[in-house]
Write a protein that holds these residues in place. Structure first.
Motif, PDB file in Angstrom:
ATOM      1  N   LYS B 162     -60.650  96.397   2.672  1.00 20.95           N
ATOM      2  CA  LYS B 162     -60.254  96.114   1.332  1.00 20.95           C
ATOM      3  C   LYS B 162     -61.109  96.503   0.261  1.00 20.95           C
ATOM      4  O   LYS B 162     -61.027  97.121  -0.824  1.00 20.95           O
ATOM      5  N   SER B 163     -62.304  96.030   0.525  1.00 24.59           N
ATOM      6  CA  SER B 163     -63.243  95.898  -0.424  1.00 24.59           C
ATOM      7  C   SER B 163     -63.741  97.470  -1.029  1.00 24.59           C
ATOM      8  O   SER B 163     -64.420  97.620  -2.075  1.00 24.59           O
ATOM      9  N   ALA B 211     -67.478 109.670   5.043  1.00 25.28           N
ATOM     10  CA  ALA B 211     -67.799 108.969   3.586  1.00 25.28           C
ATOM     11  C   ALA B 211     -66.941 107.494   4.127  1.00 25.28           C
ATOM     12  O   ALA B 211     -67.761 106.579   3.695  1.00 25.28           O
ATOM     13  N   PHE B 212     -65.958 107.230   4.722  1.00 20.72           N
ATOM     14  CA  PHE B 212     -65.345 106.055   4.762  1.00 20.72           C
ATOM     15  C   PHE B 212     -66.252 105.285   5.804  1.00 20.72           C
ATOM     16  O   PHE B 212     -66.347 104.183   5.646  1.00 20.72           O
ATOM     17  N   TRP B 213     -66.569 105.892   6.635  1.00 17.45           N
ATOM     18  CA  TRP B 213     -67.608 105.156   8.047  1.00 17.45           C
ATOM     19  C   TRP B 213     -68.788 104.619   7.094  1.00 17.45           C
ATOM     20  O   TRP B 213     -69.253 103.470   7.164  1.00 17.45           O
ATOM     21  N   GLN B 214     -69.244 105.492   6.177  1.00 20.21           N
ATOM     22  CA  GLN B 214     -70.456 105.246   5.444  1.00 20.21           C
ATOM     23  C   GLN B 214     -70.314 103.935   4.370  1.00 20.21           C
ATOM     24  O   GLN B 214     -71.035 103.030   4.368  1.00 20.21           O
ATOM     25  N   LEU B 215     -69.105 103.980   3.705  1.00 19.50           N
ATOM     26  CA  LEU B 215     -68.626 102.855   2.876  1.00 19.50           C
ATOM     27  C   LEU B 215     -68.559 101.445   3.617  1.00 19.50           C
ATOM     28  O   LEU B 215     -69.057 100.496   3.171  1.00 19.50           O
ATOM     29  N   LEU B 216     -67.943 101.655   4.857  1.00 14.80           N
ATOM     30  CA  LEU B 216     -67.738 100.344   5.582  1.00 14.80           C
ATOM     31  C   LEU B 216     -69.274 100.035   6.049  1.00 14.80           C
ATOM     32  O   LEU B 216     -69.357  98.718   5.897  1.00 14.80           O
ATOM     33  N   ALA B 217     -70.038 100.744   6.407  1.00 16.41           N
ATOM     34  CA  ALA B 217     -71.529 100.251   6.669  1.00 16.41           C
ATOM     35  C   ALA B 217     -71.980  99.589   5.688  1.00 16.41           C
ATOM     36  O   ALA B 217     -72.675  98.675   5.774  1.00 16.41           O
ATOM     37  N   GLU B 218     -71.656 100.287   4.503  1.00 19.24           N
ATOM     38  CA  GLU B 218     -72.485  99.721   3.135  1.00 19.24           C
ATOM     39  C   GLU B 218     -71.818  98.426   2.966  1.00 19.24           C
ATOM     40  O   GLU B 218     -72.530  97.476   2.200  1.00 19.24           O
ATOM     41  N   ALA B 219     -70.630  98.195   3.307  1.00 17.29           N
ATOM     42  CA  ALA B 219     -69.952  96.859   3.009  1.00 17.29           C
ATOM     43  C   ALA B 219     -70.356  95.832   4.050  1.00 17.29           C
ATOM     44  O   ALA B 219     -69.951  94.596   4.040  1.00 17.29           O
TER      45      ALA B 219
END
Lengths: 130, 368
Positions: B162-163, B211-219
Protein backbone atom coordinates in the motif's frame (compact mmCIF):
# COMPACT_ATOMS: atom_id res chain seq x y z
CA UNK A 1 34.38 -17.58 -8.89
CA UNK A 2 34.55 -19.10 -5.44
CA UNK A 3 37.19 -18.33 -2.86
CA UNK A 4 40.14 -20.79 -2.81
CA UNK A 5 42.81 -19.63 -0.32
CA UNK A 6 46.39 -20.30 -1.40
CA UNK A 7 47.63 -21.42 2.01
CA UNK A 8 45.25 -24.40 2.18
CA UNK A 9 45.32 -27.86 0.59
CA UNK A 10 42.36 -29.61 -1.01
CA UNK A 11 40.91 -32.90 -2.18
CA UNK A 12 38.67 -33.54 -5.17
CA UNK A 13 35.69 -34.30 -2.89
CA UNK A 14 35.71 -30.58 -1.89
CA UNK A 15 37.24 -30.70 1.57
CA UNK A 16 40.01 -28.27 2.54
CA UNK A 17 42.93 -29.10 4.82
CA UNK A 18 45.08 -26.72 6.85
CA UNK A 19 48.41 -28.08 8.08
CA UNK A 20 48.82 -26.78 11.64
CA UNK A 21 52.52 -27.73 11.59
CA UNK A 22 52.31 -29.88 14.73
CA UNK A 23 51.20 -33.15 13.18
CA UNK A 24 47.57 -32.07 13.16
CA UNK A 25 45.36 -30.66 10.42
CA UNK A 26 42.06 -28.78 10.42
CA UNK A 27 39.44 -29.88 7.91
CA UNK A 28 36.31 -28.32 6.48
CA UNK A 29 34.42 -28.04 3.20
CA UNK A 30 35.25 -25.46 0.55
CA UNK A 31 33.43 -22.29 -0.40
CA UNK A 32 32.60 -23.95 -3.72
CA UNK A 33 31.07 -26.93 -1.89
CA UNK A 34 28.90 -24.80 0.39
CA UNK A 35 27.76 -22.77 -2.60
CA UNK A 36 26.66 -25.94 -4.39
CA UNK A 37 24.86 -27.23 -1.30
CA UNK A 38 22.95 -24.08 -0.43
CA UNK A 39 21.96 -23.36 3.17
CA UNK A 40 23.37 -26.01 5.50
CA UNK A 41 20.83 -27.14 8.12
CA UNK A 42 22.53 -30.08 9.89
CA UNK A 43 26.10 -31.33 10.16
CA UNK A 44 26.94 -34.77 11.54
CA UNK A 45 30.59 -35.27 12.46
CA UNK A 46 32.67 -38.08 13.97
CA UNK A 47 33.46 -38.00 17.68
CA UNK A 48 36.69 -37.01 19.35
CA UNK A 49 38.80 -40.16 19.64
CA UNK A 50 37.45 -41.77 16.47
CA UNK A 51 39.99 -43.04 13.97
CA UNK A 52 39.36 -42.32 10.31
CA UNK A 53 41.14 -43.47 7.15
CA UNK A 54 41.59 -41.36 4.10
CA UNK A 55 38.57 -41.79 1.81
CA UNK A 56 36.19 -42.96 4.60
CA UNK A 57 32.92 -41.19 4.91
CA UNK A 58 33.15 -39.51 8.26
CA UNK A 59 30.03 -37.38 8.38
CA UNK A 60 27.04 -35.91 6.61
CA UNK A 61 26.11 -32.40 5.63
CA UNK A 62 22.38 -31.87 5.16
CA UNK A 63 21.48 -28.76 3.24
CA UNK A 64 18.17 -27.43 1.98
CA UNK A 65 19.01 -29.17 -1.27
CA UNK A 66 20.52 -32.56 -0.44
CA UNK A 67 22.39 -34.79 1.98
CA UNK A 68 26.09 -35.13 1.17
CA UNK A 69 28.70 -37.40 2.66
CA UNK A 70 31.84 -35.83 4.01
CA UNK A 71 34.99 -37.82 3.32
CA UNK A 72 38.12 -37.97 5.43
CA UNK A 73 40.84 -36.51 3.23
CA UNK A 74 43.59 -38.01 5.42
CA UNK A 75 44.04 -40.76 8.01
CA UNK A 76 44.32 -40.16 11.73
CA UNK A 77 42.59 -39.65 15.06
CA UNK A 78 39.95 -37.00 15.59
CA UNK A 79 41.22 -34.65 18.30
CA UNK A 80 38.58 -31.93 18.08
CA UNK A 81 35.20 -31.32 16.41
CA UNK A 82 33.50 -27.98 15.86
CA UNK A 83 30.66 -28.10 18.36
CA UNK A 84 29.34 -24.70 17.25
CA UNK A 85 27.96 -26.38 14.13
CA UNK A 86 25.39 -28.14 16.31
CA UNK A 87 23.59 -24.87 17.01
CA UNK A 88 24.81 -22.84 14.04
CA UNK A 89 25.22 -24.99 10.93
CA UNK A 90 24.94 -21.82 8.83
CA UNK A 91 28.59 -21.08 9.77
CA UNK A 92 29.51 -23.55 7.02
CA UNK A 93 27.94 -21.11 4.54
CA UNK A 94 29.03 -17.83 6.07
CA UNK A 95 32.63 -18.75 6.99
CA UNK A 96 33.62 -22.07 5.39
CA UNK A 97 37.37 -21.60 5.98
CA UNK A 98 37.03 -20.12 9.49
CA UNK A 99 34.24 -20.64 12.01
CA UNK A 100 32.67 -23.26 9.75
CA UNK A 101 35.53 -25.78 10.18
CA UNK A 102 34.57 -29.41 10.84
CA UNK A 103 37.25 -31.39 12.65
CA UNK A 104 40.89 -31.46 13.67
CA UNK A 105 42.84 -34.64 12.98
CA UNK A 106 46.13 -35.98 14.38
CA UNK A 107 47.72 -37.54 11.32
CA UNK A 108 48.82 -41.15 11.36
CA UNK A 109 50.98 -40.60 8.27
CA UNK A 110 52.15 -37.05 7.52
CA UNK A 111 53.37 -38.24 4.11
CA UNK A 112 49.69 -38.28 3.02
CA UNK A 113 49.90 -34.48 2.96
CA UNK A 114 51.93 -34.75 -0.23
CA UNK A 115 48.98 -36.28 -2.08
CA UNK A 116 46.75 -33.22 -1.64
CA UNK A 117 45.87 -30.63 -4.26
CA UNK A 118 47.13 -27.08 -3.98
CA UNK A 119 44.86 -24.11 -4.67
CA UNK A 120 45.59 -24.10 -8.41
CA UNK A 121 45.04 -27.83 -8.67
CA UNK A 122 41.72 -27.56 -6.86
CA UNK A 123 40.61 -24.61 -8.98
CA UNK A 124 41.32 -26.68 -12.10
CA UNK A 125 39.37 -29.58 -10.64
CA UNK A 126 36.32 -27.35 -9.95
CA UNK A 127 36.59 -25.98 -13.46
CA UNK A 128 36.58 -29.50 -14.91
CA UNK A 129 33.43 -30.40 -12.96
CA UNK A 130 31.42 -27.40 -14.07
CA UNK B 1 18.68 -20.76 -22.61
CA UNK B 2 15.31 -20.71 -20.91
CA UNK B 3 12.45 -18.27 -21.03
CA UNK B 4 13.01 -15.11 -19.06
CA UNK B 5 10.43 -13.14 -17.16
CA UNK B 6 10.37 -9.37 -17.48
CA UNK B 7 12.12 -9.20 -14.07
CA UNK B 8 15.11 -11.31 -15.13
CA UNK B 9 17.58 -8.40 -15.16
CA UNK B 10 16.34 -7.30 -11.73
CA UNK B 11 17.02 -10.76 -10.32
CA UNK B 12 20.54 -10.88 -11.72
CA UNK B 13 21.26 -7.35 -10.49
CA UNK B 14 20.07 -8.35 -7.01
CA UNK B 15 22.53 -11.27 -6.95
CA UNK B 16 20.11 -14.11 -7.58
CA UNK B 17 21.33 -17.63 -8.23
CA UNK B 18 19.29 -18.52 -11.31
CA UNK B 19 18.05 -22.03 -12.06
CA UNK B 20 15.89 -23.69 -14.68
CA UNK B 21 12.31 -24.21 -13.56
CA UNK B 22 9.89 -25.67 -16.10
CA UNK B 23 11.83 -24.07 -18.94
CA UNK B 24 12.15 -20.68 -17.23
CA UNK B 25 15.28 -19.07 -15.76
CA UNK B 26 14.09 -18.28 -12.25
CA UNK B 27 15.78 -17.12 -9.04
CA UNK B 28 16.50 -19.96 -6.58
CA UNK B 29 17.65 -17.53 -3.90
CA UNK B 30 19.44 -14.20 -3.53
CA UNK B 31 22.01 -15.48 -1.02
CA UNK B 32 20.23 -17.58 1.58
CA UNK B 33 16.89 -19.26 1.09
CA UNK B 34 16.53 -19.87 4.82
CA UNK B 35 16.89 -16.14 5.53
CA UNK B 36 14.35 -15.39 2.81
CA UNK B 37 11.98 -17.89 4.41
CA UNK B 38 12.28 -16.16 7.78
CA UNK B 39 11.74 -12.75 6.19
CA UNK B 40 8.39 -13.89 4.81
CA UNK B 41 7.29 -15.40 8.13
CA UNK B 42 8.39 -12.36 10.14
CA UNK B 43 8.22 -9.35 7.78
CA UNK B 44 7.67 -9.60 4.04
CA UNK B 45 9.09 -11.04 0.87
CA UNK B 46 8.32 -10.80 -2.82
CA UNK B 47 8.39 -13.53 -5.45
CA UNK B 48 8.44 -13.22 -9.20
CA UNK B 49 5.77 -15.70 -10.33
CA UNK B 50 5.42 -14.31 -13.83
CA UNK B 51 6.25 -17.75 -15.23
CA UNK B 52 2.81 -18.99 -14.23
CA UNK B 53 0.22 -19.34 -16.96
CA UNK B 54 -2.78 -16.98 -16.92
CA UNK B 55 -5.77 -17.87 -19.07
CA UNK B 56 -8.94 -15.81 -19.33
CA UNK B 57 -12.15 -17.72 -19.93
CA UNK B 58 -15.00 -15.76 -21.50
CA UNK B 59 -18.12 -16.37 -23.55
CA UNK B 60 -21.76 -17.08 -22.76
CA UNK B 61 -20.92 -20.69 -21.74
CA UNK B 62 -17.87 -19.82 -19.63
CA UNK B 63 -19.55 -20.81 -16.39
CA UNK B 64 -20.97 -24.10 -17.69
CA UNK B 65 -17.61 -24.90 -19.26
CA UNK B 66 -15.74 -24.43 -15.97
CA UNK B 67 -18.38 -26.32 -13.99
CA UNK B 68 -17.65 -29.29 -16.26
CA UNK B 69 -13.87 -28.81 -16.48
CA UNK B 70 -13.12 -28.40 -12.75
CA UNK B 71 -13.78 -30.70 -9.81
CA UNK B 72 -14.56 -27.72 -7.60
CA UNK B 73 -17.67 -25.75 -8.55
CA UNK B 74 -17.35 -22.18 -9.82
CA UNK B 75 -21.02 -21.73 -8.88
CA UNK B 76 -19.58 -21.29 -5.36
CA UNK B 77 -18.14 -17.96 -6.49
CA UNK B 78 -20.81 -15.54 -5.30
CA UNK B 79 -18.87 -12.31 -5.37
CA UNK B 80 -16.91 -10.43 -7.98
CA UNK B 81 -13.19 -11.14 -7.59
CA UNK B 82 -13.61 -14.24 -5.44
CA UNK B 83 -11.05 -17.02 -5.94
CA UNK B 84 -11.53 -20.77 -5.85
CA UNK B 85 -8.82 -23.42 -5.58
CA UNK B 86 -9.57 -26.30 -7.89
CA UNK B 87 -8.17 -28.96 -10.18
CA UNK B 88 -8.70 -30.33 -13.67
CA UNK B 89 -9.05 -34.12 -13.76
CA UNK B 90 -8.88 -36.51 -16.66
CA UNK B 91 -11.54 -39.16 -17.34
CA UNK B 92 -9.86 -41.62 -14.95
CA UNK B 93 -9.85 -39.08 -12.12
CA UNK B 94 -6.13 -38.27 -12.10
CA UNK B 95 -5.04 -34.67 -11.59
CA UNK B 96 -4.03 -32.85 -14.78
CA UNK B 97 -3.21 -29.71 -12.81
CA UNK B 98 -4.26 -27.70 -9.80
CA UNK B 99 -5.20 -24.07 -10.30
CA UNK B 100 -6.84 -20.94 -8.99
CA UNK B 101 -9.89 -19.52 -10.74
CA UNK B 102 -11.11 -15.96 -10.13
CA UNK B 103 -14.54 -14.65 -11.03
CA UNK B 104 -13.70 -11.34 -12.75
CA UNK B 105 -17.23 -10.05 -13.28
CA UNK B 106 -20.36 -9.81 -11.14
CA UNK B 107 -21.90 -13.26 -10.64
CA UNK B 108 -24.94 -14.20 -12.68
CA UNK B 109 -24.44 -11.71 -15.50
CA UNK B 110 -24.42 -13.16 -18.96
CA UNK B 111 -20.96 -13.42 -20.47
CA UNK B 112 -19.07 -13.97 -17.25
CA UNK B 113 -15.33 -13.60 -17.28
CA UNK B 114 -13.10 -15.94 -15.29
CA UNK B 115 -9.34 -15.86 -14.89
CA UNK B 116 -7.54 -19.17 -14.41
CA UNK B 117 -3.95 -19.45 -13.19
CA UNK B 118 -2.23 -22.78 -13.87
CA UNK B 119 1.31 -24.08 -13.40
CA UNK B 120 4.07 -23.22 -15.86
CA UNK B 121 5.57 -26.71 -16.16
CA UNK B 122 2.18 -28.06 -17.29
CA UNK B 123 1.28 -25.13 -19.56
CA UNK B 124 1.14 -26.95 -22.88
CA UNK B 125 -0.87 -29.97 -21.79
CA UNK B 126 -3.19 -27.72 -19.75
CA UNK B 127 -3.92 -25.45 -22.71
CA UNK B 128 -4.45 -28.44 -24.97
CA UNK B 129 -6.82 -30.06 -22.47
CA UNK B 130 -8.73 -26.85 -21.83
CA UNK B 131 -9.06 -26.28 -25.54
CA UNK B 132 -10.23 -29.86 -26.21
CA UNK B 133 -12.90 -29.53 -23.53
CA UNK B 134 -14.53 -26.50 -25.17
CA UNK B 135 -16.19 -28.71 -27.77
CA UNK B 136 -19.27 -26.89 -29.06
CA UNK B 137 -19.60 -24.44 -26.21
CA UNK B 138 -19.41 -20.67 -26.65
CA UNK B 139 -16.14 -20.20 -24.81
CA UNK B 140 -13.00 -18.24 -25.62
CA UNK B 141 -9.68 -19.07 -23.97
CA UNK B 142 -7.21 -16.20 -24.05
CA UNK B 143 -3.75 -16.62 -22.61
CA UNK B 144 -2.28 -13.49 -21.05
CA UNK B 145 1.46 -13.86 -21.62
CA UNK B 146 2.11 -10.12 -21.26
CA UNK B 147 1.11 -10.02 -17.61
CA UNK B 148 3.80 -10.16 -14.97
CA UNK B 149 2.87 -11.58 -11.59
CA UNK B 150 4.44 -10.68 -8.26
CA UNK B 151 3.48 -12.30 -4.95
CA UNK B 152 4.14 -10.16 -1.87
CA UNK B 153 3.73 -12.21 1.30
CA UNK B 154 4.22 -11.84 5.03
CA UNK B 155 2.74 -10.00 8.03
CA UNK B 156 3.97 -6.61 6.76
CA UNK B 157 3.38 -7.30 3.06
CA UNK B 158 0.03 -5.58 2.59
CA UNK B 159 1.09 -2.40 4.39
CA UNK B 160 4.30 -2.22 2.40
CA UNK B 161 2.50 -2.70 -0.91
CA UNK B 162 0.00 0.00 0.00
CA UNK B 163 2.86 2.38 0.82
CA UNK B 164 3.95 2.44 -2.84
CA UNK B 165 0.50 2.62 -4.47
CA UNK B 166 -2.06 5.34 -5.17
CA UNK B 167 -4.77 6.14 -2.60
CA UNK B 168 -7.28 4.55 -4.97
CA UNK B 169 -5.44 1.24 -4.99
CA UNK B 170 -4.76 1.46 -1.25
CA UNK B 171 -8.48 1.69 -0.71
CA UNK B 172 -9.12 -1.18 -3.08
CA UNK B 173 -6.68 -3.36 -1.10
CA UNK B 174 -8.38 -2.39 2.17
CA UNK B 175 -11.66 -3.76 0.81
CA UNK B 176 -10.20 -7.15 -0.17
CA UNK B 177 -11.25 -10.17 1.82
CA UNK B 178 -8.96 -13.21 1.91
CA UNK B 179 -9.15 -15.12 -1.36
CA UNK B 180 -10.55 -12.17 -3.27
CA UNK B 181 -9.10 -9.94 -5.97
CA UNK B 182 -10.05 -6.77 -7.84
CA UNK B 183 -9.07 -5.19 -11.11
CA UNK B 184 -7.65 -1.74 -11.36
CA UNK B 185 -6.56 -0.26 -14.69
CA UNK B 186 -4.96 -3.38 -16.08
CA UNK B 187 -3.76 -4.60 -12.70
CA UNK B 188 -5.37 -7.46 -10.85
CA UNK B 189 -4.72 -7.36 -7.12
CA UNK B 190 -5.66 -10.48 -5.16
CA UNK B 191 -5.35 -11.42 -1.51
CA UNK B 192 -4.03 -14.90 -2.22
CA UNK B 193 -0.70 -16.69 -1.93
CA UNK B 194 1.28 -19.86 -1.51
CA UNK B 195 3.06 -19.28 1.79
CA UNK B 196 0.57 -19.54 4.66
CA UNK B 197 0.95 -15.82 5.35
CA UNK B 198 -1.33 -12.91 4.56
CA UNK B 199 -0.33 -11.07 1.41
CA UNK B 200 -1.13 -10.26 -2.17
CA UNK B 201 -0.60 -11.64 -5.62
CA UNK B 202 -0.56 -8.88 -8.21
CA UNK B 203 -0.82 -9.31 -11.95
CA UNK B 204 0.24 -6.26 -13.89
CA UNK B 205 1.36 -5.35 -17.41
CA UNK B 206 4.94 -6.37 -18.16
CA UNK B 207 6.00 -2.77 -18.83
CA UNK B 208 5.04 -1.67 -15.30
CA UNK B 209 6.55 -4.63 -13.47
CA UNK B 210 10.17 -3.54 -13.11
CA UNK B 211 9.29 -0.16 -11.63
CA UNK B 212 6.88 -1.77 -9.17
CA UNK B 213 9.47 -4.41 -8.16
CA UNK B 214 12.00 -1.66 -7.48
CA UNK B 215 9.52 0.38 -5.44
CA UNK B 216 8.77 -2.68 -3.33
CA UNK B 217 12.49 -3.29 -2.77
CA UNK B 218 12.92 0.34 -1.69
CA UNK B 219 9.98 -0.08 0.71
CA UNK B 220 11.88 -2.93 2.40
CA UNK B 221 10.30 -6.00 0.82
CA UNK B 222 12.98 -8.71 0.42
CA UNK B 223 13.26 -10.51 -2.91
CA UNK B 224 12.77 -14.24 -2.39
CA UNK B 225 13.43 -17.18 -4.69
CA UNK B 226 11.89 -20.52 -5.48
CA UNK B 227 13.83 -22.18 -2.64
CA UNK B 228 11.99 -20.19 0.04
CA UNK B 229 8.75 -20.49 -1.90
CA UNK B 230 9.03 -24.27 -1.65
CA UNK B 231 9.77 -24.44 2.09
CA UNK B 232 7.04 -21.87 2.84
CA UNK B 233 4.39 -23.79 0.92
CA UNK B 234 5.55 -27.08 2.47
CA UNK B 235 5.18 -25.64 5.99
CA UNK B 236 1.78 -24.31 4.93
CA UNK B 237 0.78 -27.84 3.84
CA UNK B 238 0.11 -26.76 0.27
CA UNK B 239 0.56 -29.28 -2.52
CA UNK B 240 3.05 -28.90 -5.34
CA UNK B 241 1.92 -30.29 -8.66
CA UNK B 242 4.24 -32.99 -10.00
CA UNK B 243 5.33 -33.97 -6.49
CA UNK B 244 2.31 -34.26 -4.21
CA UNK B 245 -0.12 -35.11 -6.99
CA UNK B 246 -0.08 -35.74 -10.71
CA UNK B 247 -2.02 -37.59 -13.38
CA UNK B 248 -1.48 -40.96 -11.69
CA UNK B 249 -3.36 -40.10 -8.48
CA UNK B 250 -6.79 -38.78 -7.61
CA UNK B 251 -7.49 -35.74 -5.44
CA UNK B 252 -8.94 -38.10 -2.80
CA UNK B 253 -5.48 -39.49 -2.02
CA UNK B 254 -3.85 -36.05 -2.29
CA UNK B 255 -5.44 -34.22 0.65
CA UNK B 256 -7.68 -32.51 -1.91
CA UNK B 257 -11.02 -34.08 -1.04
CA UNK B 258 -12.15 -30.62 0.06
CA UNK B 259 -11.52 -29.37 -3.47
CA UNK B 260 -14.10 -31.79 -4.91
CA UNK B 261 -17.63 -30.33 -4.88
CA UNK B 262 -19.95 -33.37 -4.75
CA UNK B 263 -23.05 -31.21 -4.45
CA UNK B 264 -25.14 -30.57 -6.43
CA UNK B 265 -25.09 -34.27 -7.23
CA UNK B 266 -26.36 -33.73 -10.78
CA UNK B 267 -23.38 -31.59 -11.78
CA UNK B 268 -21.19 -33.52 -14.18
CA UNK B 269 -17.47 -32.82 -14.11
CA UNK B 270 -14.72 -34.69 -15.87
CA UNK B 271 -13.48 -37.41 -13.52
CA UNK B 272 -16.57 -37.49 -11.33
CA UNK B 273 -17.48 -41.12 -12.00
CA UNK B 274 -14.13 -42.69 -11.08
CA UNK B 275 -13.94 -40.51 -7.96
CA UNK B 276 -17.38 -41.67 -6.86
CA UNK B 277 -16.38 -45.27 -7.47
CA UNK B 278 -13.19 -44.76 -5.48
CA UNK B 279 -15.16 -43.27 -2.61
CA UNK B 280 -17.69 -46.11 -2.64
CA UNK B 281 -14.97 -48.76 -2.69
CA UNK B 282 -13.14 -47.01 0.13
CA UNK B 283 -10.20 -44.66 -0.40
CA UNK B 284 -6.97 -46.64 0.05
CA UNK B 285 -4.41 -43.93 0.71
CA UNK B 286 -4.16 -40.47 2.19
CA UNK B 287 -1.71 -37.60 2.01
CA UNK B 288 -0.50 -36.70 5.50
CA UNK B 289 2.12 -34.58 7.18
CA UNK B 290 5.25 -36.07 8.76
CA UNK B 291 7.20 -34.25 11.45
CA UNK B 292 10.67 -35.39 12.47
CA UNK B 293 10.78 -33.66 15.81
CA UNK B 294 13.90 -35.36 17.13
CA UNK B 295 17.16 -36.34 15.54
CA UNK B 296 19.16 -34.84 12.75
CA UNK B 297 18.46 -35.30 9.11
CA UNK B 298 16.10 -34.05 6.47
CA UNK B 299 13.08 -35.84 5.07
CA UNK B 300 13.29 -35.92 1.27
CA UNK B 301 10.98 -36.67 -1.63
CA UNK B 302 11.02 -40.37 -2.55
CA UNK B 303 11.97 -41.77 0.86
CA UNK B 304 9.98 -44.81 1.99
CA UNK B 305 7.60 -44.47 4.92
CA UNK B 306 7.30 -47.69 6.90
CA UNK B 307 4.02 -48.16 8.77
CA UNK B 308 4.42 -51.84 9.69
CA UNK B 309 5.75 -55.03 8.13
CA UNK B 310 3.12 -55.00 5.38
CA UNK B 311 2.31 -51.34 4.83
CA UNK B 312 4.44 -48.66 3.29
CA UNK B 313 4.06 -45.19 1.92
CA UNK B 314 6.33 -42.61 0.35
CA UNK B 315 7.31 -39.00 0.82
CA UNK B 316 5.99 -36.73 -1.92
CA UNK B 317 7.64 -33.52 -0.63
CA UNK B 318 10.12 -33.18 2.17
CA UNK B 319 12.49 -30.62 3.55
CA UNK B 320 13.88 -28.70 6.47
CA UNK B 321 11.35 -26.40 8.08
CA UNK B 322 13.19 -23.18 8.99
CA UNK B 323 10.31 -22.04 11.22
CA UNK B 324 10.20 -25.28 13.24
CA UNK B 325 13.92 -26.13 13.10
CA UNK B 326 13.39 -29.73 11.98
CA UNK B 327 12.34 -31.67 8.91
CA UNK B 328 8.75 -32.01 7.77
CA UNK B 329 7.19 -33.76 4.80
CA UNK B 330 4.04 -34.62 2.95
CA UNK B 331 3.63 -38.35 2.39
CA UNK B 332 1.14 -40.69 0.78
CA UNK B 333 0.42 -43.54 3.20
CA UNK B 334 -2.19 -46.29 3.64
CA UNK B 335 -5.51 -44.88 4.81
CA UNK B 336 -5.41 -46.70 8.16
CA UNK B 337 -2.04 -45.18 9.17
CA UNK B 338 -1.99 -44.03 12.78
CA UNK B 339 0.00 -41.23 14.38
CA UNK B 340 3.48 -42.75 14.16
CA UNK B 341 5.66 -44.10 11.39
CA UNK B 342 9.29 -44.61 10.42
CA UNK B 343 11.15 -43.23 7.43
CA UNK B 344 14.04 -45.00 5.72
CA UNK B 345 16.74 -42.42 5.54
CA UNK B 346 20.22 -43.19 4.34
CA UNK B 347 20.14 -46.81 5.43
CA UNK B 348 18.49 -46.35 8.81
CA UNK B 349 14.97 -45.92 10.06
CA UNK B 350 13.98 -42.77 11.91
CA UNK B 351 10.78 -42.16 13.85
CA UNK B 352 8.38 -39.47 12.66
CA UNK B 353 5.00 -38.28 13.84
CA UNK B 354 2.09 -38.47 11.42
CA UNK B 355 0.13 -35.22 11.60
CA UNK B 356 -2.46 -33.26 9.74
CA UNK B 357 -1.00 -30.44 7.63
CA UNK B 358 -0.51 -27.49 7.69
CA UNK B 359 2.54 -27.29 9.92
CA UNK B 360 2.78 -23.49 10.09
CA UNK B 361 0.32 -20.65 9.53
CA UNK B 362 0.91 -16.95 10.10
CA UNK B 363 4.34 -17.51 11.55
CA UNK B 364 3.21 -20.07 14.15
CA UNK B 365 3.30 -23.83 14.50
CA UNK B 366 -0.28 -25.03 14.04
CA UNK B 367 -0.26 -28.82 13.94
CA UNK B 368 -0.66 -30.94 17.02
Amino acid sequence: MSNIPNELRYVASHEWIRDEGDGTVTIGITDHAQDLLGDVVFVELPEVGDNVSSGDDMGVVESVKAASDVYAPLSGEVVAVNEDLEESPELVNSDPYGDGWFIRLRLSDVAELDDLLDADGYAEHCESES
Amino acid sequence: MGNKTILYTQHVAMGAKMVDFGGWDMPLHYGSQVEEHHRVRQQSGMFDVSHMTVVDVTGSDARDYLRRLLCNDVARLKQKGKALYSAMLHEQGGVIDDLIVYLMTEPGVSGEWYRVVVNCATREKDLRWMSDQVMKMDVALTEQPDLAMIAIQGPQAIDQVKSVLSPFRQNLIDQLKPFQGQESEGWFIARTGYTGEDGLEIMLPDDEAEAFWQLLAEAGVSPCGLGARDTLRLEAGMNLYGQDMDETVSPLVSNMGWVVAWEPSDRFFVGREPLEAEKTAGVKFKLVGLAMETGKGVLRQGQTVVIDEENQGYITSGGFSPTLGYAVALARVPFATGDEAEVEMRGKRVKVRVVKPPFVRNGQKVYS
